[in-house]
Design an enzyme around this catalytic site. Structure first.
Site, PDB file in Angstrom:
ATOM      1  N   ASN A   7       0.951  -1.016  -0.100  1.00 24.06           N
ATOM      2  CA  ASN A   7       0.026   0.046   0.115  1.00 24.06           C
ATOM      3  C   ASN A   7       0.631   1.245  -0.043  1.00 24.06           C
ATOM      4  O   ASN A   7       1.424   1.447   0.868  1.00 24.06           O
ATOM      5  CB  ASN A   7      -0.463   0.068   1.211  1.00 24.06           C
ATOM      6  CG  ASN A   7      -2.163   1.288   1.565  1.00 24.06           C
ATOM      7  OD1 ASN A   7      -1.741   2.162   0.941  1.00 24.06           O
ATOM      8  ND2 ASN A   7      -3.709   0.635   1.499  1.00 24.06           N
ATOM      9  N   ARG A  18       4.629  18.542   0.183  1.00 21.30           N
ATOM     10  CA  ARG A  18       5.342  19.581   0.307  1.00 21.30           C
ATOM     11  C   ARG A  18       5.059  19.967  -1.255  1.00 21.30           C
ATOM     12  O   ARG A  18       5.076  21.120  -1.406  1.00 21.30           O
ATOM     13  CB  ARG A  18       6.726  19.203  -0.105  1.00 21.30           C
ATOM     14  CG  ARG A  18       7.567  18.826   1.632  1.00 21.30           C
ATOM     15  CD  ARG A  18       7.436  20.589   2.597  1.00 21.30           C
ATOM     16  NE  ARG A  18       7.926  21.093   1.448  1.00 21.30           N
ATOM     17  CZ  ARG A  18       9.866  21.225   1.318  1.00 21.30           C
ATOM     18  NH1 ARG A  18      10.404  20.694   2.721  1.00 21.30           N
ATOM     19  NH2 ARG A  18      10.548  22.060   0.994  1.00 21.30           N
ATOM     20  N   HIS A  43      -5.805   3.474  -2.095  1.00 20.93           N
ATOM     21  CA  HIS A  43      -6.892   4.261  -1.065  1.00 20.93           C
ATOM     22  C   HIS A  43      -6.892   5.673  -1.066  1.00 20.93           C
ATOM     23  O   HIS A  43      -7.438   6.160  -0.098  1.00 20.93           O
ATOM     24  CB  HIS A  43      -6.484   3.160   0.551  1.00 20.93           C
ATOM     25  CG  HIS A  43      -8.377   3.344   0.874  1.00 20.93           C
ATOM     26  ND1 HIS A  43      -8.619   2.420   2.220  1.00 20.93           N
ATOM     27  CD2 HIS A  43      -9.153   4.231   1.109  1.00 20.93           C
ATOM     28  CE1 HIS A  43     -10.100   2.560   2.659  1.00 20.93           C
ATOM     29  NE2 HIS A  43     -10.363   3.770   2.010  1.00 20.93           N
ATOM     30  N   ARG A  45      -9.250   8.516  -1.409  1.00 22.95           N
ATOM     31  CA  ARG A  45     -10.213   9.457  -0.253  1.00 22.95           C
ATOM     32  C   ARG A  45     -10.710  10.808  -0.803  1.00 22.95           C
ATOM     33  O   ARG A  45     -10.055  11.297  -1.658  1.00 22.95           O
ATOM     34  CB  ARG A  45     -10.142   9.536   1.677  1.00 22.95           C
ATOM     35  CG  ARG A  45     -10.206   7.137   1.653  1.00 22.95           C
ATOM     36  CD  ARG A  45      -9.458   7.719   3.389  1.00 22.95           C
ATOM     37  NE  ARG A  45      -9.332   6.863   4.425  1.00 22.95           N
ATOM     38  CZ  ARG A  45      -8.862   6.457   4.452  1.00 22.95           C
ATOM     39  NH1 ARG A  45      -6.878   5.782   3.643  1.00 22.95           N
ATOM     40  NH2 ARG A  45      -8.830   4.821   5.100  1.00 22.95           N
ATOM     41  N   GLU A  70      -9.040   0.406  -3.117  1.00 21.30           N
ATOM     42  CA  GLU A  70      -9.498   0.116  -1.597  1.00 21.30           C
ATOM     43  C   GLU A  70     -10.610   1.694  -1.672  1.00 21.30           C
ATOM     44  O   GLU A  70     -10.234   2.526  -2.233  1.00 21.30           O
ATOM     45  CB  GLU A  70      -8.789   0.124  -0.659  1.00 21.30           C
ATOM     46  CG  GLU A  70      -7.937  -1.208  -0.946  1.00 21.30           C
ATOM     47  CD  GLU A  70      -6.679  -1.349   0.999  1.00 21.30           C
ATOM     48  OE1 GLU A  70      -6.918  -2.507   0.938  1.00 21.30           O
ATOM     49  OE2 GLU A  70      -7.651  -0.649   1.599  1.00 21.30           O
ATOM     50  N   THR A 101      -9.098   6.475   9.209  1.00 21.58           N
ATOM     51  CA  THR A 101      -7.676   5.452   8.607  1.00 21.58           C
ATOM     52  C   THR A 101      -9.312   4.386   9.215  1.00 21.58           C
ATOM     53  O   THR A 101     -10.308   4.425   9.448  1.00 21.58           O
ATOM     54  CB  THR A 101      -6.445   4.755   9.378  1.00 21.58           C
ATOM     55  OG1 THR A 101      -5.723   3.298   8.634  1.00 21.58           O
ATOM     56  CG2 THR A 101      -7.178   4.157  10.959  1.00 21.58           C
ATOM     57  N   HIS A 191      -4.057  -3.928   8.088  1.00 19.99           N
ATOM     58  CA  HIS A 191      -4.219  -3.508   8.835  1.00 19.99           C
ATOM     59  C   HIS A 191      -3.063  -4.324   9.947  1.00 19.99           C
ATOM     60  O   HIS A 191      -3.314  -4.742  10.536  1.00 19.99           O
ATOM     61  CB  HIS A 191      -5.712  -3.095   9.281  1.00 19.99           C
ATOM     62  CG  HIS A 191      -6.331  -1.720   9.666  1.00 19.99           C
ATOM     63  ND1 HIS A 191      -5.956  -1.046   9.702  1.00 19.99           N
ATOM     64  CD2 HIS A 191      -5.373  -0.968  11.308  1.00 19.99           C
ATOM     65  CE1 HIS A 191      -6.560   0.555  10.157  1.00 19.99           C
ATOM     66  NE2 HIS A 191      -5.827   0.001  10.857  1.00 19.99           N
ATOM     67  N   ASP A 192      -2.210  -3.130  10.209  1.00 15.85           N
ATOM     68  CA  ASP A 192      -1.368  -3.361  11.294  1.00 15.85           C
ATOM     69  C   ASP A 192      -0.756  -4.862  11.312  1.00 15.85           C
ATOM     70  O   ASP A 192      -0.038  -4.571  11.801  1.00 15.85           O
ATOM     71  CB  ASP A 192      -2.188  -2.518  12.831  1.00 15.85           C
ATOM     72  CG  ASP A 192      -2.309  -1.683  12.847  1.00 15.85           C
ATOM     73  OD1 ASP A 192      -1.401  -0.513  12.352  1.00 15.85           O
ATOM     74  OD2 ASP A 192      -3.353  -0.972  13.116  1.00 15.85           O
ATOM     75  N   GLY A 214       0.527  -1.168   3.859  1.00 12.21           N
ATOM     76  CA  GLY A 214       1.461  -0.036   4.088  1.00 12.21           C
ATOM     77  C   GLY A 214       1.866   0.791   4.851  1.00 12.21           C
ATOM     78  O   GLY A 214       3.251   0.892   5.106  1.00 12.21           O
ATOM     79  N   HIS A 215       1.208   1.132   6.236  1.00  9.21           N
ATOM     80  CA  HIS A 215       2.384   1.768   7.512  1.00  9.21           C
ATOM     81  C   HIS A 215       3.098   0.973   7.534  1.00  9.21           C
ATOM     82  O   HIS A 215       4.829   1.713   7.936  1.00  9.21           O
ATOM     83  CB  HIS A 215       0.857   2.243   8.078  1.00  9.21           C
ATOM     84  CG  HIS A 215       1.961   3.039   9.195  1.00  9.21           C
ATOM     85  ND1 HIS A 215       1.380   4.706   9.049  1.00  9.21           N
ATOM     86  CD2 HIS A 215       1.745   2.742  10.328  1.00  9.21           C
ATOM     87  CE1 HIS A 215       2.040   5.331  10.147  1.00  9.21           C
ATOM     88  NE2 HIS A 215       2.608   4.205  10.919  1.00  9.21           N
TER      89      HIS A 215
END
Length: 240
Positions: A7, A18, A43, A45, A70, A101, A191-192, A214-215
């Site tokens: 992700n 920036r 994803h 938004r 997503e 999130t 997720h996580d 991703g994160h």
């Protein structure tokens, strides 16, 4: 072995902070594929605070692995975006507008009629559909009736409980996966998930096809480098 879809939302967040095009989102996606990623996930938004709608069109032109988009299909702009780009997979997530999130799966009983209609629309366009669900046998069973191809297990609860008691944390996910396998639903997860908890999860979830990360992966890449980090995540999936 489950596939790793990277992700790249956080790359877009950094770019947008920036203005301009540094880092170059498209180049990062291509590099991630070159480094071993088996899919790219975005994803978008409505506020375009990370992935912009134009990014999806730009990525679609160059992605050679699986492209996964997503988002919440109750936003018509999202539906139009997906249909215009026909990714390999669309993952339907019940995010509220402005939500930081994703934090819960679909109530597949309450929203069953709606999900049937929107899933049929995407499948008619030749797009594989996955829907975000909590690790509940009832929700998985109801998901089957919607016509979805896959479910994506929302793994925040597993990740939160992993270091306290990983056997307890993973049990609902194993139970949900068993139900999904019996019903013929493919299983994704996300997720996580990270380098600490990914291997145990992938070892114990029967029929796991794909993880979207991703994160944690991008955070690790700040210290370890993107190529090395992707290879480390792939090794966690392979070491079963």
């Amino acid at each position: 072995m489950a596939k790793l879809s990277v992700n790249i939302n956080k790359i877009a967040t950094l770019r947008n902070s920036r203005g301009g095009n540094n880092p170059d989102l498209v180049r990062v996606a291509l590099d991630a594929e070159r480094f071993g990623a088996e899919g790219i996930t975005v994803h978008p938004r409505p506020d375009e605070r990370h992935i912009r709608y134009q990014d999806v069109f730009d990525l679609k032109k160059v992605i050679s692995t699986e492209f996964n988009i997503e988002g919440n299909p109750k936003e018509q702009k999202f539906v139009d975006l997906v249909l215009a780009n026909t990714p390999a997979q669309v993952t339907l997530v019940p995010d509220a507008e402005g939500q930081l999130t994703s934090n819960h799966g679909w109530d597949t009983m309450k929203h069953q009629s709606y999900l049937k209609d929107i899933i049929a629309e995407f499948k008619a366009a030749g797009i594989r559909v996955s829907i975000f669900v909590d690790p509940s046998a009832d929700m998985v069973e109801a998901a089957k009736t919607t016509g979805t191809d896959r479910i994506e297990l929302y793994t925040e609860a597993y990740a939160s409980g992993y270091h306290h008691n990983r056997e307890t944390a993973i049990k609902p996910y194993i139970d949900a996966a068993i139900v999904a396998n019996k019903l013929g639903l493919g299983i994704n997860a996300g997720h996580d998930l990270d380098l600490h908890n990914l291997n145990y999860f992938s070892k114990n979830i029967p029929g796991l096809l794909e993880v979207s990360i991703g994160h944690a992966l991008i955070c690790d890449a700040l210290y370890l480098g993107l190529e090395n980090t992707i290879q480390m995540y792939l090794r966690e999936l392979k070491n079963i």
